[in-house]
Design a protein around this motif. Structure first.
Motif: not given
Ligand SMILES: Cc1cc2nc3c(=O)[nH]c(=O)nc-3n(C[C@H](O)[C@H](O)[C@H](O)COP(=O)(O)OP(=O)(O)OC[C@H]3O[C@@H](n4cnc5c(N)ncnc54)[C@H](O)[C@@H]3O)c2cc1C
Ligand code: FES
Length: 277
Positions: A140-146, A171-177, A192-206
């Protein structure tokens, strides 16, 4: 022909209390007959039914990865069955049938980046996915977890989260409300807000998404803004179920049975179905 409703006997080997409220427990199960483990082949995203004789049964996502010996389920105490399960002691034999349903599209994700988005105790089948991907890292390519929860005490699998935060494999990003003075995690924000800040690239991603309905509702537009197309985003549903094998009609959305055709659907597929999920 074997009866698909007859469960395998499994032994509760370990029970871990996951949260401060003590209403989330992870059950590690082993097969009473070790040969049954060989027959129990599953992929991340599938689910099984746990049963207690004289009490009943209920469906739960499989939280362990296919290569792990024990089968994990993380269960929230909700009603009669889950309360009885929470009272079970290690060494007790219970029933398990499955695995059922489809799985996350990890074949499609091979060679691509993977973005995993989850909230609260829905992280179970995505924990299976992360552990599986880490085992097959080079595929797999880059693994991002929010991953987020209401508070630090509600996060699942804390020891693994700590280890993954230090790992270069993801790249794990753990957050709390809302931060409460706890030393960890340090990041405040809704998923959803943290995901927006992390902004993983959509090209060639699932992207794989599993969480409470409110999180899902606000995550979809963020993924769209980041450039994810409906056929790049997959969501796991938890409609009420009875049989788990496409016979009873309890779980259907239009013509689709969530237990058999799902529980994982692309946004593209869901957009063609009635919106009662
Ligand atoms: C495919 C699938 C995977 C699941 N995975 C997990 C999991 O990994 N961990 C986990 O804790 N739970 C999971 N669930 C939900 C779990 O099956 C229910 O919590 C369980 O059936 C409750 O049984 P009970 O007898 O304890 O409570 P019940 O008395 O049946 O229900 C208690 C309360 O929970 C509500 N409820 C029951 N089932 C659902 C559901 N499917 N969706 C929303 N609300 C529900 C009821 O309306 C009621 O308010 C999953 C469900 C499905 C269909
Ligand atoms: S649960 Fe019976 S058809 Fe899906």
């Amino acid at each position: 022909m074997t009866n698909p409703y007859i469960p395998w006997p499994v032994r509760v080997e370990r029970v871990t209390i996951e949260n401060d409220a003590h209403d989330l427990k992870t059950f590690e199960l082993s097969f009473v007959n070790p040969a049954d483990r060989e027959s129990f082949r599953f992929a991340p995203g599938q689910f099984g039914f746990l049963s207690i004789s004289g009490v009943g049964e209920a469906p739960f996502g499989i939280a362990s990865a296919p290569h792990e010996d024990r089968i994990w389920y993380t269960v929230k105490r909700a009603g009669a069955f889950t309360t009885a399960l929470h009272e079970i002691e290690t060494g007790t034999t219970i029933g398990m049938r499955g695995p059922y349903g489809n799985s996350y599209p990890l074949d499609l994700a091979k060679g691509k980046d993977l973005v995993i988005v989850s909230g609260g105790f829905s992280f179970t089948t995505l924990r299976s996915t992360v552990v599986h991907v880490l085992k097959h890292r080079s595929e797999f390519g880059k693994l991002t977890v929010v991953y987020g929860a209401r508070s630090a005490g509600e996060l699942l699998y804390k020891d693994e989260l700590h280890a993954w935060e230090k790992s270069a494999d993801l790249h794990l990003v753990v957050c709390v409300d809302r931060l409460s003075g706890a030393p960890w995690p340090a990041r405040e924000g809704l998923v959803p807000n943290v995901l927006k800040e992390v902004a993983p690239a959509a090209a060639n991603a699932v992207a794989l998404v599993c969480g409470p309905p409110i999180m899902i509702r606000y995550t979809h537009p963020v993924l769209e803004t980041l450039g994810f197309k409906p056929n790049q985003v997959f969501l796991s549903l938890e409609n009420r179920m009875k049989c788990g094998i496409g016979k009873c009609g309890r779980c259907n959305i239009g013509e689709k049975y969530v237990c058999k055709d799902g529980p994982v659907f692309s946004y593209e597929a869901l957009s063609k179905l009635p919106t009662d999920y």
